[in-house]
Design an enzyme around this catalytic site. Structure first.
Site, PDB file in Angstrom:
ATOM      1  N   HIS A   1       0.811  -1.214   0.000  1.00 25.44           N
ATOM      2  CA  HIS A   1       0.000   0.000   0.000  1.00 25.44           C
ATOM      3  C   HIS A   1       0.852   1.274   0.000  1.00 25.44           C
ATOM      4  O   HIS A   1       0.329   2.374  -0.203  1.00 25.44           O
ATOM      5  CB  HIS A   1      -0.939   0.001   1.214  1.00 25.44           C
ATOM      6  CG  HIS A   1      -2.265   0.646   0.945  1.00 25.44           C
ATOM      7  ND1 HIS A   1      -2.471   1.549  -0.077  1.00 25.44           N
ATOM      8  CD2 HIS A   1      -3.468   0.512   1.571  1.00 25.44           C
ATOM      9  CE1 HIS A   1      -3.716   1.952  -0.070  1.00 25.44           C
ATOM     10  NE2 HIS A   1      -4.356   1.339   0.916  1.00 25.44           N
TER      11      HIS A   1
ATOM     12  N   ASP B   1      -2.204   2.219  -4.570  1.00 21.02           N
ATOM     13  CA  ASP B   1      -3.471   2.550  -3.929  1.00 21.02           C
ATOM     14  C   ASP B   1      -4.520   1.503  -4.283  1.00 21.02           C
ATOM     15  O   ASP B   1      -4.394   0.773  -5.274  1.00 21.02           O
ATOM     16  CB  ASP B   1      -3.962   3.920  -4.387  1.00 21.02           C
ATOM     17  CG  ASP B   1      -3.110   5.053  -3.830  1.00 21.02           C
ATOM     18  OD1 ASP B   1      -2.532   4.862  -2.740  1.00 21.02           O
ATOM     19  OD2 ASP B   1      -3.007   6.104  -4.495  1.00 21.02           O
TER      20      ASP B   1
END
Length: 416
Positions: A389, A393
């Site tokens: 992450h 995204d």
């Protein structure tokens, strides 16, 4: 005069390696380039060939020992026509196949070996019978003692067919009860297993893992494969599996969304110029990830051939070091043993990994162009994208998976 024969160095930063198995005994005749011993590393388990023909006169380094490169590990006597012999010292780089970290821990000999050509032979008394994780799972589910099964595979290996034949032909009452005691064992981690463990822990520490699961209708692919598999293998000499379809769809999606193929290095996102596709291969002695380099430049047939070749050579311990490194994105088939999907750990320094779930038939609601719903039996498969992450995204992951899903469900490419 003794002749020093040195194994050519096949990789950089090589310092030492562990000899896991001698394939010849002292006094055995060996031909040039015939496999002499095996080494185990974090990248590959490899067979090291004999540099000369002759007789194995002496083994200087036992199984399980870790030695530096260019260490003399064996002596081979070269018999001449006249009957005299001159020893050729096999000054072999035990880790010449791969770079390994500096660890000098003796390693227990692995009971599982690579599949090799030859006639099946039953294991010696007291020797653990060789079998795959799938075979052991089937045996466990059926309360079956594998020592009662005769193996028809190489070196007495128990195959899936062997255990299924025994399960179907043996009354349940004759099987070993699930409550039967299991002998306690303490087995040292192999070098490969230890490095895998270390890297998995490091990856979870480094990357904030997020997972996204998509269900893909594979009916079109299943029907095409069933229709074309005989012709494809006859024409091209390679089996038509589902993996090249999945790999091609992944490459297509990575081309459109390159951030999923990127790496975070020193605070910067590195966008790779090529898609080097890692294909995780489960071995009886560990896990290895051969790499299809520049996968974006290969057509379907090229991907199918490369995947089949790398997997076969991984199982036969014939991979070169460069063929098990440099991946930018990895595929792992977690559904091969029947699970719906897995939540994979990222292969550092990559930013994402795609786990392939089990393929099965399910009732699915289909809606036609006029909005009418019907229920049909479809072949479906779950795919789980694990991503870092910090780099990717959720929206980027979703776009990648949507493209991947669209490519498979609407497959319209030639397969060769």
């Amino acid at each position: 005069m003794p002749t020093d024969v040195i194994m050519p160095q096949m990789g950089e930063s090589i310092f030492e390696g562990t000899i896991t198995k001698w394939l010849k005994k002292t006094g055995d005749r060996i031909e040039k380039d015939e496999p002499l011993f095996e080494i185990s590393t974090d990248k590959v388990d490899a067979e090291i060939p004999s540099p000369v023909a002759g007789v194995l006169a002496e083994i200087k380094t036992p199984e399980g020992a870790t030695v530096e490169i260019n260490t003399v590990v064996a002596v081979i006597s070269n018999a001449s026509v006249g009957g005299s012999s001159a020893p050729a010292v096999a000054k072999v780089a035990a880790s010449a196949a791969v770079s390994v970290p500096a660890v000098s821990v003796p390693q227990a000999r692995s009971a599982a070996t690579a599949e090799t050509a030859g006639l099946a032979a039953p294991p010696a008394t007291g020797e653990r019978q060789r079998s795959s994780p799938l075979v052991r799972r089937i045996a466990k589910e059926n309360n079956l003692d594998l020592s009662q099964v005769s193996g028809s595979g190489a070196e007495g290996r128990i195959t899936k067919e062997d255990v299924l034949r025994h399960v179907n032909g043996t009354p349940r009452e004759a099987r070993t009860p699930s409550t039967a005691p299991v002998p306690q064992q303490v087995v040292p981690l192999s070098k490969m297993r230890a490095i895998i463990a270390q890297r998995m822990v490091e990856s979870k520490r480094i990357s904030p893992h997020v997972h996204s699961v998509y269900k893909v209708d594979m009916t079109r692919i299943v029907r095409m494969r069933e229709r074309e598999k005989v012709r494809f293998e006859r024409q091209h000499g390679v089996k038509l599996t589902y993996m090249p379809f999945i790999a091609a769809a992944a490459v297509q999606a990575l081309t459109k969304f390159p951030v999923v193929n990127a790496s975070l290095v020193d605070g910067s996102i590195h966008y790779h110029s090529n898609i080097n596709l890692g294909i995780a291969v489960s071995l009886e002695w560990g896990l290895i990830v051969p790499v299809v380099k520049q996968a974006e430049e290969r057509n379907f047939l090229g991907l199918a051939r490369a995947i089949a070749d790398l997997a076969a050579r991984a199982r036969a311990k014939k991979l070169l070091p460069d063929e098990a490194s440099g991946s930018t994105f990895t595929l792992t088939n977690s559904g091969i043993l029947g699970e719906e999907f897995g939540t994979p750990i990222i292969n550092q320094p990559e930013s994402a990994i795609l786990a392939i779930g089990g393929l099965r038939k399910e009732p699915v609601v289909l809606t036609d162009a006029e909005g009418n719903d019907t229920i049909a039996i479809r072949s479906v498969q779950y795919f789980c994208l694990g991503f870092d992450h910090r780099t990717i995204d959720g929206a980027d992951a979703g776009k990648f998976m949507s493209e991947f899903k669209r490519t498979l469900e609407g497959w319209d490419r030639q397969i060769g």
